[in-house]
Design a protein around this motif. Structure first.
Motif, mmCIF file in Angstrom:
data_model
loop_
_atom_site.group_PDB
_atom_site.id
_atom_site.type_symbol
_atom_site.label_atom_id
_atom_site.label_comp_id
_atom_site.label_asym_id
_atom_site.label_seq_id
_atom_site.Cartn_x
_atom_site.Cartn_y
_atom_site.Cartn_z
ATOM 1 N N ARG A 61 0.828 -1.212 0.000
ATOM 2 C CA ARG A 61 0.000 0.000 0.000
ATOM 3 C C ARG A 61 0.862 1.262 0.000
ATOM 4 O O ARG A 61 0.456 2.286 -0.550
ATOM 5 C CB ARG A 61 -0.960 -0.005 1.170
ATOM 6 C CG ARG A 61 -2.057 -1.030 0.985
ATOM 7 C CD ARG A 61 -3.104 -0.914 2.046
ATOM 8 N NE ARG A 61 -4.103 -1.945 1.879
ATOM 9 C CZ ARG A 61 -4.815 -2.442 2.863
ATOM 10 N NH1 ARG A 61 -4.656 -1.970 4.093
ATOM 11 N NH2 ARG A 61 -5.696 -3.380 2.640
ATOM 12 N N ASP A 63 3.703 1.406 -1.595
ATOM 13 C CA ASP A 63 4.069 1.467 -3.016
ATOM 14 C C ASP A 63 2.981 2.193 -3.808
ATOM 15 O O ASP A 63 3.262 3.080 -4.610
ATOM 16 C CB ASP A 63 4.235 0.061 -3.605
ATOM 17 C CG ASP A 63 5.409 -0.708 -3.043
ATOM 18 O OD1 ASP A 63 6.236 -0.105 -2.327
ATOM 19 O OD2 ASP A 63 5.501 -1.909 -3.328
ATOM 20 N N ARG A 64 1.727 1.795 -3.569
ATOM 21 C CA ARG A 64 0.604 2.419 -4.271
ATOM 22 C C ARG A 64 0.494 3.901 -3.952
ATOM 23 O O ARG A 64 0.226 4.710 -4.841
ATOM 24 C CB ARG A 64 -0.708 1.709 -3.908
ATOM 25 C CG ARG A 64 -1.081 0.693 -4.947
ATOM 26 C CD ARG A 64 -2.425 0.050 -4.656
ATOM 27 N NE ARG A 64 -2.102 -1.301 -4.207
ATOM 28 C CZ ARG A 64 -2.524 -1.864 -3.100
ATOM 29 N NH1 ARG A 64 -3.338 -1.238 -2.308
ATOM 30 N NH2 ARG A 64 -2.165 -3.072 -2.779
ATOM 31 N N VAL A 68 0.504 6.968 -6.583
ATOM 32 C CA VAL A 68 -0.599 7.933 -6.652
ATOM 33 C C VAL A 68 -0.051 9.343 -6.515
ATOM 34 O O VAL A 68 -0.420 10.252 -7.278
ATOM 35 C CB VAL A 68 -1.660 7.633 -5.566
ATOM 36 C CG1 VAL A 68 -2.628 8.797 -5.391
ATOM 37 C CG2 VAL A 68 -2.406 6.357 -5.888
#
Length: 72
Positions: A61, A63-64, A68
Motif C-alpha cells: 500500500r 508502493d501504491r 498515486v
C-alpha cells in the motif's frame, strides 16, 4: 470535541505519512520496488519501523501511495 493534543497528534500523523511517501519515492527511485526495504525507508524518514504498517497496512500500500502521489 477534540483536545489540542489530539489535533497535534493528527497533524503529526499526516506529516509522518507524507514523509514516508516522500522518502519511499526516493528509495524506490534508487533501489527499485524490489530492492527497497521498509527498514531502510523508516530509518531514512526517522520513524519507527512499524510506521509503514500503521499508516499504510504494509509495503504494497505504501508502493501504491507513492505511485498515486507521483501521478498528481
Amino acid at each position: 470535541m477534540r483536545t489540542p493534543a489530539r489535533r497535534g497528534t493528527a497533524a503529526r500523523s499526516l506529516r509522518t505519512r507524507a514523509q514516508l511517501i516522500e522518502v519511499a519515492g526516493q528509495v524506490f527511485s534508487v533501489h527499485g520496488f524490489d530492492g527497497a526495504t521498509g527498514q531502510d525507508i523508516c530509518r531514512r524518514a526517522g520513524v519507527h519501523t512499524a510506521a509503514i504498517v500503521y499508516h499504510f497496512g504494509g509495503m504494497a500500500r505504501l508502493d501504491r501511495a507513492v505511485l498515486v502521489e507521483a501521478n498528481r
